[in-house]
Design a protein around this motif. Structure first.
Motif, mmCIF file in Angstrom:
data_model
loop_
_atom_site.group_PDB
_atom_site.id
_atom_site.type_symbol
_atom_site.label_atom_id
_atom_site.label_comp_id
_atom_site.label_asym_id
_atom_site.label_seq_id
_atom_site.Cartn_x
_atom_site.Cartn_y
_atom_site.Cartn_z
ATOM 1 N N ILE A 288 1.312 -0.957 -0.163
ATOM 2 C CA ILE A 288 -0.375 -0.131 -0.123
ATOM 3 C C ILE A 288 1.055 1.221 -0.114
ATOM 4 O O ILE A 288 2.259 1.447 0.917
ATOM 5 N N LEU A 289 0.353 2.459 -1.104
ATOM 6 C CA LEU A 289 0.930 2.980 -0.522
ATOM 7 C C LEU A 289 -0.295 4.747 -0.614
ATOM 8 O O LEU A 289 -0.850 4.479 -1.226
ATOM 9 N N TRP A 290 0.567 5.919 0.425
ATOM 10 C CA TRP A 290 -0.583 6.915 0.797
ATOM 11 C C TRP A 290 0.504 7.477 0.158
ATOM 12 O O TRP A 290 1.105 8.355 0.896
ATOM 13 N N ARG A 291 -0.216 8.704 -0.509
ATOM 14 C CA ARG A 291 0.223 9.759 -1.330
ATOM 15 C C ARG A 291 -0.480 10.728 -0.494
ATOM 16 O O ARG A 291 -1.632 11.132 -1.269
ATOM 17 N N THR A 292 0.183 11.954 0.221
ATOM 18 C CA THR A 292 -0.533 12.917 0.067
ATOM 19 C C THR A 292 -0.374 14.425 -0.982
ATOM 20 O O THR A 292 0.121 14.612 -1.745
ATOM 21 N N PRO A 298 -6.167 11.949 0.771
ATOM 22 C CA PRO A 298 -5.132 11.672 -0.540
ATOM 23 C C PRO A 298 -5.438 10.391 -1.048
ATOM 24 O O PRO A 298 -6.359 10.143 -1.114
ATOM 25 N N LEU A 299 -4.177 10.446 -1.562
ATOM 26 C CA LEU A 299 -4.145 8.889 -2.620
ATOM 27 C C LEU A 299 -3.775 8.081 -2.254
ATOM 28 O O LEU A 299 -2.510 7.805 -1.785
ATOM 29 N N ASP A 350 3.478 15.591 -0.945
ATOM 30 C CA ASP A 350 3.802 14.316 -2.132
ATOM 31 C C ASP A 350 3.757 15.121 -3.660
ATOM 32 O O ASP A 350 4.247 14.858 -4.719
ATOM 33 N N ASP A 351 2.013 15.277 -3.825
ATOM 34 C CA ASP A 351 2.039 16.100 -4.914
ATOM 35 C C ASP A 351 2.274 14.392 -6.594
ATOM 36 O O ASP A 351 3.147 15.130 -7.206
ATOM 37 N N PRO A 352 1.804 13.396 -6.470
ATOM 38 C CA PRO A 352 2.166 12.186 -7.105
ATOM 39 C C PRO A 352 1.882 12.529 -8.690
ATOM 40 O O PRO A 352 0.753 12.530 -8.502
ATOM 41 N N LEU A 368 -1.325 10.434 -13.256
ATOM 42 C CA LEU A 368 -2.087 10.687 -12.230
ATOM 43 C C LEU A 368 -2.889 11.706 -11.726
ATOM 44 O O LEU A 368 -3.264 12.410 -10.910
ATOM 45 N N GLN A 369 -1.947 13.001 -12.558
ATOM 46 C CA GLN A 369 -2.462 14.248 -12.616
ATOM 47 C C GLN A 369 -3.357 14.736 -14.020
ATOM 48 O O GLN A 369 -4.414 15.552 -14.013
ATOM 49 N N MET A 370 -3.474 13.839 -14.780
ATOM 50 C CA MET A 370 -4.487 13.548 -15.699
ATOM 51 C C MET A 370 -6.132 12.884 -15.513
ATOM 52 O O MET A 370 -6.181 12.068 -14.545
ATOM 53 N N ALA A 371 -7.458 13.463 -15.711
ATOM 54 C CA ALA A 371 -8.731 13.117 -15.515
ATOM 55 C C ALA A 371 -8.736 11.705 -15.572
ATOM 56 O O ALA A 371 -8.645 11.520 -17.173
#
Length: 1009
Positions: A288-292, A298-299, A350-352, A368-371
């Motif tokens: 599991i990864l947890w990115r703010t 969070p993602l 983090d803004d992945p 992960l930035q595009m809709a």
């Protein structure tokens, strides 16, 4: 006369020419690594690394930046980690050894070398060997300490980069002293499952045990700061960026969020506990990864966790953020994944930006930035085996017009195919742009033909052609079922292109032939289908003409027991821009097509199966009047088809006894019945002895004329040459079979203006029967100078020199046992080389290649290149057939690799080393396609340079600058030398400290003094 048969010595001048022409190198591996087992990423250098089960480590950066290292032992790589920004990699193998690798510079290019290894010793009398097996590695961000978690629950520490074991080991008994009595229950904590460094305090690490206990350990004070009493079996841990909380994933398919507080040293319950796909039993969440994110929520990304009963066989990765929920559904197992995000400690979030997922059969990158989180096309690591490769074809020196049209068709298929957004872009590609474009065409089991850019190191996908829509199959029904299922829960999204299942095995592509000047393409399949396609820039809606040919003709007593033909689709079909089918030729019986060739200038295609061959005029949509049946009366296997499992044990035993009986009898000449046409028996032609004494030859037993599958057509070719007489040349077609028969037909082809009015006519001109009836692998016609004839349109468009039509032409026939050159039109033997008699091997692949000298671009030679069943490659001069050189290329046990080999016209070759990877090799000293890249790194201690420095007598700091490519001023370099060994001022201008040899000489002078 006594010197007549003396063996001639080697000519030094010729040997120098051969050195300038030929050199063997295995250069690069195209495609996706076979059986990947580990993944790592360096955010500073922007490099990605794979480990494989065969013990290989592969590094990738920007397109063209590739490096490969191979462990000495072929043990699987279970984990790999980058030393942040240092160009170093730690690898853990399943034999429990740890290896340190470094990126070093040699000859202004980067290489990956192993510099150190370590094996964890056990605790005598206390721990077994399995207890010291490493389960997890934690590399501190400072890159000076490595923590190792083991199956026995111990944590050991190594100093980096020397891999020295420190006396700081932490064992379970020390942890158990801080655990409450009610939690102990007399049970072990189990293996260490996860180690994570505190994101804000590097002196603290999080230790997770399999039983569920998580410990925050202070390295300096050797004290337990916090205990987290988890009750579920632990799978993985990840910190939240601030260090105030962490997330644990578990074997029940759930994850928990835990608060870290100094005021509460023993935490019994998490902040939250979630089972995303509950309440029914679920599979474990493996990682599991947890990115703010700056946007708020969070993602959360995790692999596994699917409901065990309904979707336990799915390979999934879930992305969660607010109400957005996507379950990425892959067709192969998830090995590992990471996010590309902000690693700057000064930043709050983090803004992945991207998710990189390594699967067992492909690599998938998600934006992960595009809709909608779309996939990002990869410029390399394409899964060549998305459907199993069944054949391949290489095109050299592709015309710019064809190249642009293929790329345009591919872009219309995938409008978002933009490699500029590729996030892994470290290193610098030093290779120059190729002078000419190359295409690799691969035929696949699902009836597709894929076009790849094979000009450089990275094999890039350009365009995909599908032939399934020409036929009535079950594809549409399967698609509708898939779409209906996508609306259910979980919200699955099919991702990736690896699809090992074919809707119909009859769709498989067997042979490909291309005319690069006219944009014509012929593909042939398993069910006797031969499809003629034309490249079009516009969308089209048209019907496909179908022509059927019965290759058995009037033969009686034969019943086809194999598969049925593919029914063609009725009515008009819509085709996208690209290669569009215009004619479908259906061979009957519908056996697999074994040979096909195209001559676009004459509008002709020739095709062959195990039953015979035919000639088709695709301009007039008509067969040329002949269809030759090559079937022998005893060819029962030819009537069963490749997909049939029917075997005749009685016939097999009968043939075995026949071979044994014949091997005991001395070989006698066979009496061949005279043919009404001009038939030539090459065994009756006596060739003059060479000046050299012939070496000892192995005896070759003649093959039986009634061997099974003797009628298989192995090769076909068109040529403008002399067949009827020595003064008039014209179009001809040649066919070779499995029984050593060669048929040559004279063709009457009308001029361009009369194509629509007159039909092509064919007349059997020659028939050759090779003495030992060995299968004919290849046929090529040579002009008066001994050069291969140019391709169609090359002469008419001034793209090649016109062939010599003044001198006598010859035909080169390569069988599995020998090469033989016959003069035309008399078809008398000119020269030969018995490869099987000399080398004891059999020919598998043959090609004519042009080799240019490395010394002078103006000098080149044509040569015959051959691959044998032993995996070695022989090069012969043409047309003299003198052996030039020999190389070991493929293991003789690698039958699929030998069968998949394809040669290029410039002296290179490719073969499959696994279902997903091509190995590229070069036989030319001049034409070499290999990775040339550079990765500039700075590291405080350079082990590879330290070893070199120990030998050369200079410090590791200086060697580090050399290896890392750094350049410093001379005065600064001198300051690093020991005082007693610094050169006097008068010599500072003459000694370059960047030259180890000069410095070694200076140190030697000091030692003498």
């Amino acid at each position: 006369m006594k010197f007549r048969f003396r063996r001639q010595g080697n000519d030094p001048h010729r040997e120098k020419i051969k050195q300038d022409l030929f050199a063997f190198n295995k250069t690069v591996e195209h495609g996706f690594p076979n059986q990947p087992s580990a993944l790592a990423y360096d955010p500073k250098l922007q490099l990605m690394a794979f480990g494989t089960k065969s013990g290989a480590i592969k590094i990738y950066g920007a397109p063209g930046v590739e490096m490969t290292g191979l462990h000495k032992d072929t043990a699987a790589v279970t984990q790999i980690h980058f030393l942040y920004g240092q160009g170093r990699i730690l690898s853990l193998l399943d034999d429990n050894t740890i290896h340190l690798w470094e990126i070093v510079q040699r000859e202004n290019r980067s290489h990956l070398v192993e510099v150190h290894s370590f094996s964890l010793p056990g605790r005598p009398g206390i721990e077994s060997t399995s207890a010291t097996r490493v389960t997890v590695m934690l590399l501190k961000l400072s890159c000076d300490l490595l923590a190792l978690g083991t199956e026995g629950g111990g944590v050991h520490f190594l100093e980096l980069p020397t891999l020295t074991l420190l006396n700081k080991s932490l064992f379970q008994d020390e942890i158990m002293q801080s655990v409450p009595e009610e939690y102990k229950c007399g049970k072990s904590l189990g293996p260490v499952e996860s180690l994570q460094e505190h994101p804000q305090d590097s002196d603290k690490i999080l230790i997770g045990y399999s039983r569920g206990l998580v410990v925050l350990w202070d390295l300096n004070s050797r004290h337990v700061d916090n205990l987290f009493l988890g009750k579920q079996q632990l799978e993985s841990l990840v910190w939240e960026r601030s260090g105030n909380s962490f997330v644990s994933s578990h074997s029940d398919g759930g994850y928990m969020v835990w608060a870290v507080s100094s005021s509460n040293p023993c935490t019994r319950d998490p902040i939250s506990s979630t089972v995303p796909y509950g309440p029914f039993p679920c599979k474990a969440v493996n990682k599991i990864l947890w990115r703010t994110t700056e946007s708020g929520s969070p993602l959360v990304l995790f692999s596994g966790g699917m409901p065990r009963a309904s979707y336990g066989d799915r390979h999934c990765l879930t992305i969660l953020q607010d109400s957005s929920h996507v379950t990425l559904d892959f067709t192969s197992r998830v090995i590992d994944f990471f996010t590309i995000h902000c690693t700057d400690k000064d930043k709050e979030f983090d803004d992945p930006s991207a998710l990189v997922v390594l699967l067992e059969e492909e690599l998938v990158v998600i934006d992960l930035q595009m809709a909608g989180w779309p996939t990002v096309p990869a410029p390399y690591l394409a899964p060549l085996h998305s459907s199993a490769i069944t054949c391949s074809c290489h095109i050299s020196n592709v015309p710019p017009k064809l190249w642009e049209r293929v790329i345009s068709a591919g872009q219309q298929q995938c409008p978002l195919q933009n490699y500029e957004n590729w996030p892994i872009c470290g290193g610098k590609n030093l290779t120059l742009d190729p002078k000419q474009k190359e295409l690799l065409l691969t035929g696949h089991e699902d009836g597709t033909v894929r076009f790849w850019d094979a000009s450089g190191v990275s094999l890039k996908p350009l365009y995909k052609l599908s032939t399934a829509n020409i036929f009535q199959t079950d594809c549409d029904h399967n698609d509708s079922l898939t779409q209906a299922g996508e609306e259910e829960w979980p919200p699955f999204r099919k991702v990736g292109c690896f699809d090992p299942y074919s809707d119909d095995p009859r769709l498989a592509i067997q042979k490909i032939s291309v005319c690069k000047y006219s944009g014509k393409l012929v593909v042939a399949g398993t069910a006797g289908q031969v499809i003629v396609l034309v490249l079009s820039d516009e969308k089209s809606d048209h019907m496909i003409d179908v022509a059927t040919v019965d290759l058995l003709q009037d033969r009686e007593g034969f019943t086809w027991k194999g598969h049925d033909r593919l029914p063609p689709r009725s009515g008009s079909v819509v085709f996208a821009p690209g290669f569009q089918p215009v004619v479908l030729v259906q061979c009957m019986p519908p056996a697999a097509v074994t040979a096909v060739t195209l001559h676009a200038e004459w509008n002709l295609i020739a095709f062959g199966t195990s039953h015979g061959f035919g000639l088709f005029d695709y301009h007039r949509r008509s067969f040329v009047f002949f269809h030759r049946c090559t079937l022998h009366p005893n060819d029962s296997l030819a009537m069963e088809g490749p997909l049939s499992r029917v075997k005749s044990l009685k016939k097999s035993l009968r043939q075995s006894f026949r071979r044994i009986r014949k091997s005991r009898v001395s070989g006698k000449k066979r009496a061949v019945v005279n043919s009404p046409t001009s038939k030539v028996r090459d065994e009756a032609i006596v060739q003059e002895h060479d000046a050299e004494v012939a070496p000892v030859q192995r005896r070759i037993e003649p093959r039986s004329a009634d061997d099974s599958l003797s009628g298989v057509v192995r090769c076909l070719c068109f040529a403008d040459t002399f067949l009827r007489d020595g003064t008039h040349h014209g179009p001809t077609m040649w066919a070779g079979t499995n029984s050593g028969s060669v048929y040559a037909y004279a063709l009457d082809v009308p001029s361009q203006e009369k194509f629509s009015e007159q039909s092509v006519e064919a007349l059997l001109g020659k028939e050759i029967q090779l003495m030992h009836r060995a299968p004919v692998v290849s046929i090529a016609v040579l002009d008066g100078r001994g050069n291969p004839l140019p391709e169609p349109y090359e002469v008419s468009r001034d793209l090649a020199k016109a062939p010599d039509m003044q001198g006598s032409h010859s035909v080169l026939i390569a069988s599995e046992e020998q090469f033989k050159v016959f003069t035309l039109p008399k078809v008398s033997a000119k020269t030969k080389f018995k490869l099987t008699a000399h080398e004891g091997c059999r020919v598998r692949k043959v090609a004519l290649s042009n080799f240019t000298s490395v010394s002078s671009e103006d000098y080149s030679e044509n040569a015959l290149v051959c691959l044998t069943n032993l995996g070695d490659i022989h090069v012969f001069s043409v047309p003299a057939l003198r052996p030039q050189t020999r190389y070991d290329c493929i293991r003789k046990e690698d039958i699929s690799g030998i069968a998949s080999c394809v040669f290029t016209k410039t002296g290179q070759g490719l073969y499959l080393i696994s279902p997903s990877e091509y190995e590229r090799f070069s036989l030319s000293a001049r034409v070499i396609t290999e990775p040339l890249c550079r990765v500039d790194v700075e590291r405080p201690h350079d082990l590879s340079a330290h070893r070199m420095g120990g030998l050369l007598g200079f410090s590791s700091t200086e060697a580090s600058r050399q290896t890392a490519g750094g350049e410093e001023h001379l005065q600064h370099e001198q300051a690093l030398w020991p005082v007693e060994s610094r050169p006097p001022a008068c010599l500072t201008e003459e000694i370059d400290p960047a030259e180890p040899a000069v410095y070694l000489m200076w140190r030697s002078m000091l030692d003498i003094v």
